[in-house]
Design a protein around this motif. Structure first.
Motif, PDB file in Angstrom:
ATOM      1  N   TRP A  32       0.858  -1.192   0.000  1.00  0.00           N
ATOM      2  CA  TRP A  32       0.000   0.000   0.000  1.00  0.00           C
ATOM      3  C   TRP A  32       0.888   1.232   0.000  1.00  0.00           C
ATOM      4  CZ3 TRP A  32      -4.926   0.736  -0.950  1.00  0.00           C
ATOM      5  CH2 TRP A  32      -5.474   2.002  -0.692  1.00  0.00           C
ATOM      6  N   PRO A  33       0.514   2.263  -0.743  1.00  0.00           N
ATOM      7  CA  PRO A  33      -0.731   2.512  -1.474  1.00  0.00           C
ATOM      8  C   PRO A  33      -0.847   1.726  -2.790  1.00  0.00           C
ATOM      9  CG  PRO A  33       0.363   4.573  -0.846  1.00  0.00           C
ATOM     10  CD  PRO A  33       1.355   3.478  -0.680  1.00  0.00           C
ATOM     11  N   VAL A  34      -2.086   1.506  -3.202  1.00  0.00           N
ATOM     12  CA  VAL A  34      -2.394   0.842  -4.468  1.00  0.00           C
ATOM     13  C   VAL A  34      -3.012   1.861  -5.421  1.00  0.00           C
ATOM     14  CG1 VAL A  34      -3.769  -0.932  -5.618  1.00  0.00           C
ATOM     15  CG2 VAL A  34      -2.742  -1.401  -3.387  1.00  0.00           C
ATOM     16  N   ALA A  35      -2.492   1.939  -6.626  1.00  0.00           N
ATOM     17  CA  ALA A  35      -3.011   2.851  -7.642  1.00  0.00           C
ATOM     18  C   ALA A  35      -3.727   2.070  -8.730  1.00  0.00           C
ATOM     19  CB  ALA A  35      -1.886   3.665  -8.267  1.00  0.00           C
ATOM     20  N   GLY A  36      -4.874   2.566  -9.150  1.00  0.00           N
ATOM     21  CA  GLY A  36      -5.566   2.016 -10.307  1.00  0.00           C
ATOM     22  C   GLY A  36      -5.181   2.787 -11.549  1.00  0.00           C
ATOM     23  N   VAL A 122       1.529  10.849  -4.330  1.00  0.00           N
ATOM     24  CA  VAL A 122       1.774   9.818  -3.323  1.00  0.00           C
ATOM     25  C   VAL A 122       2.424   8.638  -4.040  1.00  0.00           C
ATOM     26  CG1 VAL A 122       0.719   8.226  -1.675  1.00  0.00           C
ATOM     27  CG2 VAL A 122      -0.208  10.542  -1.939  1.00  0.00           C
ATOM     28  N   THR A 123       3.529   8.141  -3.531  1.00  0.00           N
ATOM     29  CA  THR A 123       4.248   7.051  -4.184  1.00  0.00           C
ATOM     30  C   THR A 123       3.533   5.724  -3.960  1.00  0.00           C
ATOM     31  OG1 THR A 123       6.353   8.190  -3.864  1.00  0.00           O
ATOM     32  CG2 THR A 123       6.445   5.839  -4.370  1.00  0.00           C
ATOM     33  N   PRO A 124       3.087   5.042  -5.017  1.00  0.00           N
ATOM     34  CA  PRO A 124       2.376   3.768  -4.843  1.00  0.00           C
ATOM     35  C   PRO A 124       3.344   2.610  -4.619  1.00  0.00           C
ATOM     36  CG  PRO A 124       2.533   4.297  -7.161  1.00  0.00           C
ATOM     37  CD  PRO A 124       3.158   5.457  -6.423  1.00  0.00           C
ATOM     38  N   ARG A 125       2.836   1.562  -3.981  1.00  0.00           N
ATOM     39  CA  ARG A 125       3.595   0.324  -3.808  1.00  0.00           C
ATOM     40  C   ARG A 125       3.151  -0.747  -4.797  1.00  0.00           C
ATOM     41  NH1 ARG A 125       5.649  -0.515   1.349  1.00  0.00           N
ATOM     42  NH2 ARG A 125       6.497  -2.448   0.470  1.00  0.00           N
ATOM     43  N   LEU A 126       1.963  -0.564  -5.376  1.00  0.00           N
ATOM     44  CA  LEU A 126       1.423  -1.524  -6.341  1.00  0.00           C
ATOM     45  C   LEU A 126       0.512  -0.774  -7.304  1.00  0.00           C
ATOM     46  CD1 LEU A 126       0.936  -4.513  -7.283  1.00  0.00           C
ATOM     47  CD2 LEU A 126      -1.003  -4.556  -5.688  1.00  0.00           C
ATOM     48  N   ALA A 127       0.581  -1.148  -8.584  1.00  0.00           N
ATOM     49  CA  ALA A 127      -0.291  -0.561  -9.598  1.00  0.00           C
ATOM     50  C   ALA A 127      -1.146  -1.660 -10.216  1.00  0.00           C
ATOM     51  CB  ALA A 127       0.525   0.127 -10.680  1.00  0.00           C
ATOM     52  N   LEU A 128      -2.446  -1.409 -10.313  1.00  0.00           N
ATOM     53  CA  LEU A 128      -3.386  -2.320 -10.962  1.00  0.00           C
ATOM     54  C   LEU A 128      -3.786  -1.692 -12.288  1.00  0.00           C
ATOM     55  CD1 LEU A 128      -5.699  -3.133  -7.899  1.00  0.00           C
ATOM     56  CD2 LEU A 128      -3.710  -4.432  -8.711  1.00  0.00           C
ATOM     57  N   ALA A 129      -3.423  -2.344 -13.391  1.00  0.00           N
ATOM     58  CA  ALA A 129      -3.659  -1.788 -14.724  1.00  0.00           C
ATOM     59  C   ALA A 129      -4.770  -2.556 -15.425  1.00  0.00           C
ATOM     60  CB  ALA A 129      -2.386  -1.841 -15.555  1.00  0.00           C
ATOM     61  N   ASP A 130      -5.698  -1.826 -16.018  1.00  0.00           N
ATOM     62  CA  ASP A 130      -6.760  -2.467 -16.779  1.00  0.00           C
ATOM     63  C   ASP A 130      -6.186  -3.074 -18.058  1.00  0.00           C
ATOM     64  OD1 ASP A 130      -9.531  -3.076 -17.395  1.00  0.00           O
ATOM     65  OD2 ASP A 130      -9.342  -1.574 -18.967  1.00  0.00           O
ATOM     66  N   GLY A 131      -6.615  -4.301 -18.372  1.00  0.00           N
ATOM     67  CA  GLY A 131      -6.189  -4.933 -19.611  1.00  0.00           C
ATOM     68  C   GLY A 131      -5.281  -6.119 -19.389  1.00  0.00           C
ATOM     69  N   ARG A 132      -4.600  -6.501 -20.465  1.00  0.00           N
ATOM     70  CA  ARG A 132      -3.739  -7.691 -20.437  1.00  0.00           C
ATOM     71  C   ARG A 132      -2.269  -7.363 -20.229  1.00  0.00           C
ATOM     72  NH1 ARG A 132      -6.429 -12.146 -22.151  1.00  0.00           N
ATOM     73  NH2 ARG A 132      -8.452 -11.816 -23.180  1.00  0.00           N
ATOM     74  N   ASP A 133      -1.917  -6.091 -20.309  1.00  0.00           N
ATOM     75  CA  ASP A 133      -0.498  -5.713 -20.281  1.00  0.00           C
ATOM     76  C   ASP A 133      -0.185  -4.809 -19.101  1.00  0.00           C
ATOM     77  OD1 ASP A 133       0.230  -6.895 -22.918  1.00  0.00           O
ATOM     78  OD2 ASP A 133      -1.195  -5.391 -23.650  1.00  0.00           O
ATOM     79  N   PRO A 135       2.064  -1.858 -18.054  1.00  0.00           N
ATOM     80  CA  PRO A 135       2.899  -0.864 -18.731  1.00  0.00           C
ATOM     81  C   PRO A 135       4.360  -1.016 -18.333  1.00  0.00           C
ATOM     82  CG  PRO A 135       0.913   0.151 -17.867  1.00  0.00           C
ATOM     83  CD  PRO A 135       0.946  -1.236 -17.318  1.00  0.00           C
ATOM     84  N   PRO A 136       5.274  -1.003 -19.303  1.00  0.00           N
ATOM     85  CA  PRO A 136       6.699  -1.123 -18.959  1.00  0.00           C
ATOM     86  C   PRO A 136       7.210   0.138 -18.269  1.00  0.00           C
ATOM     87  CG  PRO A 136       6.429  -0.712 -21.308  1.00  0.00           C
ATOM     88  CD  PRO A 136       5.051  -0.923 -20.754  1.00  0.00           C
ATOM     89  N   GLY A 137       8.202  -0.039 -17.409  1.00  0.00           N
ATOM     90  CA  GLY A 137       8.864   1.089 -16.786  1.00  0.00           C
ATOM     91  C   GLY A 137       8.130   1.721 -15.630  1.00  0.00           C
ATOM     92  N   LEU A 138       7.205   0.988 -15.002  1.00  0.00           N
ATOM     93  CA  LEU A 138       6.470   1.548 -13.869  1.00  0.00           C
ATOM     94  C   LEU A 138       7.406   1.802 -12.692  1.00  0.00           C
ATOM     95  CD1 LEU A 138       3.158  -0.531 -13.774  1.00  0.00           C
ATOM     96  CD2 LEU A 138       3.569   1.679 -14.867  1.00  0.00           C
ATOM     97  N   CYS A 139       7.022   2.749 -11.847  1.00  0.00           N
ATOM     98  CA  CYS A 139       7.829   3.089 -10.678  1.00  0.00           C
ATOM     99  C   CYS A 139       7.586   2.140  -9.506  1.00  0.00           C
ATOM    100  CB  CYS A 139       7.544   4.529 -10.252  1.00  0.00           C
ATOM    101  SG  CYS A 139       5.807   4.848  -9.829  1.00  0.00           S
ATOM    102  N   CYS A 140       6.726   1.137  -9.703  1.00  0.00           N
ATOM    103  CA  CYS A 140       6.428   0.145  -8.658  1.00  0.00           C
ATOM    104  C   CYS A 140       5.973  -1.128  -9.349  1.00  0.00           C
ATOM    105  CB  CYS A 140       5.349   0.672  -7.706  1.00  0.00           C
ATOM    106  SG  CYS A 140       3.727   0.853  -8.473  1.00  0.00           S
ATOM    107  N   PRO A 141       5.861  -2.239  -8.631  1.00  0.00           N
ATOM    108  CA  PRO A 141       5.325  -3.453  -9.248  1.00  0.00           C
ATOM    109  C   PRO A 141       3.920  -3.227  -9.791  1.00  0.00           C
ATOM    110  CG  PRO A 141       6.375  -3.968  -7.162  1.00  0.00           C
ATOM    111  CD  PRO A 141       6.321  -2.471  -7.247  1.00  0.00           C
ATOM    112  N   GLY A 142       3.616  -3.913 -10.887  1.00  0.00           N
ATOM    113  CA  GLY A 142       2.308  -3.757 -11.519  1.00  0.00           C
ATOM    114  C   GLY A 142       1.639  -5.094 -11.756  1.00  0.00           C
ATOM    115  N   ARG A 143       0.332  -5.053 -11.837  1.00  0.00           N
ATOM    116  CA  ARG A 143      -0.476  -6.248 -12.105  1.00  0.00           C
ATOM    117  C   ARG A 143      -1.544  -5.878 -13.114  1.00  0.00           C
ATOM    118  NH1 ARG A 143      -4.309  -9.319  -7.624  1.00  0.00           N
ATOM    119  NH2 ARG A 143      -5.293 -10.794  -9.051  1.00  0.00           N
ATOM    120  N   ALA A 144      -1.660  -6.654 -14.177  1.00  0.00           N
ATOM    121  CA  ALA A 144      -2.685  -6.423 -15.194  1.00  0.00           C
ATOM    122  C   ALA A 144      -3.941  -7.201 -14.840  1.00  0.00           C
ATOM    123  CB  ALA A 144      -2.175  -6.843 -16.566  1.00  0.00           C
TER     124      ALA A 144
END
Length: 231
Positions: A32-36, A122-133, A135-144
């Motif tokens: 946390w924080p989690v960004a959509g 606010v600096t996120p700790r996790l990003a939730l991205a809509d779709g199948r991909d 995004p490359p180069g995120l500032c935190c771990p990401g999940r599609a």
């Protein structure tokens, strides 16, 4: 004889409306924080692709969050204001038609999401991205998340912010050049829009000339809009 019920879960179990369960699991595990993350405007012939990143306040989640496509314009506008008033952080990014033509729409959409995430206060700790991909180069771990705007309230909030922002941008384009009706179709390939392109041609830096009908040639566009009469 009744058919036996399958014990196998659905491949994608999508709730009727998005909830905050994915975010709360991340919060419980220290992510946390989690960004959509979501974007608006991948399909139109004109205008930018706009991406939003939203970190919701777990204690102040606006009522009615949903995939922006399942909401009315009035509902989106109201939720847009509520999201900006209650979220911990919101960031926007856009890539113009010329940028889309240069790197293609998929890469432009992912890059816009990356920039939106990087712009959060606010600096996120996790990003939730809509779709199948992711995004490359995120500032935190990401999940599609496939259909993420129907599963995660954070992504749904981002979809609303991106959609409302892009619509307002296209409405301003419609005021600036009234020949194309951008305020009505937001740059999508409606009959009115295609006819205007044939009559007036594309607008530099507004129209995506790498998209059909532009790359197919204007003559083919004329035939599509004004087919020759049968002999």
């Amino acid at each position: 004889m009744a058919r036996p019920r399958s014990d196998s879960p659905l491949l994608f179990e999508i709730a009727e409306k998005p909830d905050f369960s994915i975010e709360r699991r991340a919060l419980a595990s220290g992510e946390w924080p989690v960004a959509g993350l979501d974007e608006a405007g991948r399909g139109p012939l004109a205008g930018p692709v706009v991406a939003a990143a939203v970190i919701l306040d777990p204690d102040r989640i606006p009522d009615g969050l949903d995939d922006s496509k399942r909401l009315t314009a009035l509902q989106r506008d109201q939720l847009f204001d509520n999201i900006l008033a209650t979220a911990l952080a919101v960031s926007l990014s856009s890539i113009a038609a010329s940028g889309i033509d240069r790197i293609n729409i998929l890469r432009a959409s992912l890059e816009a999401m990356r920039r939106a995430l990087a712009g959060l206060s606010v600096t996120p700790r996790l990003a939730l991205a809509d779709g199948r991909d992711v995004p490359p180069g995120l500032c935190c771990p990401g999940r599609a998340l496939v259909k993420g705007d129907q599963r995660s309230q954070s992504i749904a909030a981002a979809s609303i912010v991106a959609k409302v922002t892009r619509d307002r941008m296209m409405e301003r384009c419609g005021l600036a050049d009234q020949r194309y009706g951008f305020e009505a179709h937001m740059g999508y390939a409606t009959e009115r829009h295609r006819e205007a392109i044939v009559l007036h041609g594309p607008i530099a830096r507004w129209h995506r000339v790498s998209f059909a009908p532009f790359k197919e040639g204007i003559q083919e566009s004329v035939q599509a809009v004004f087919p020759s009469p049968a002999e």
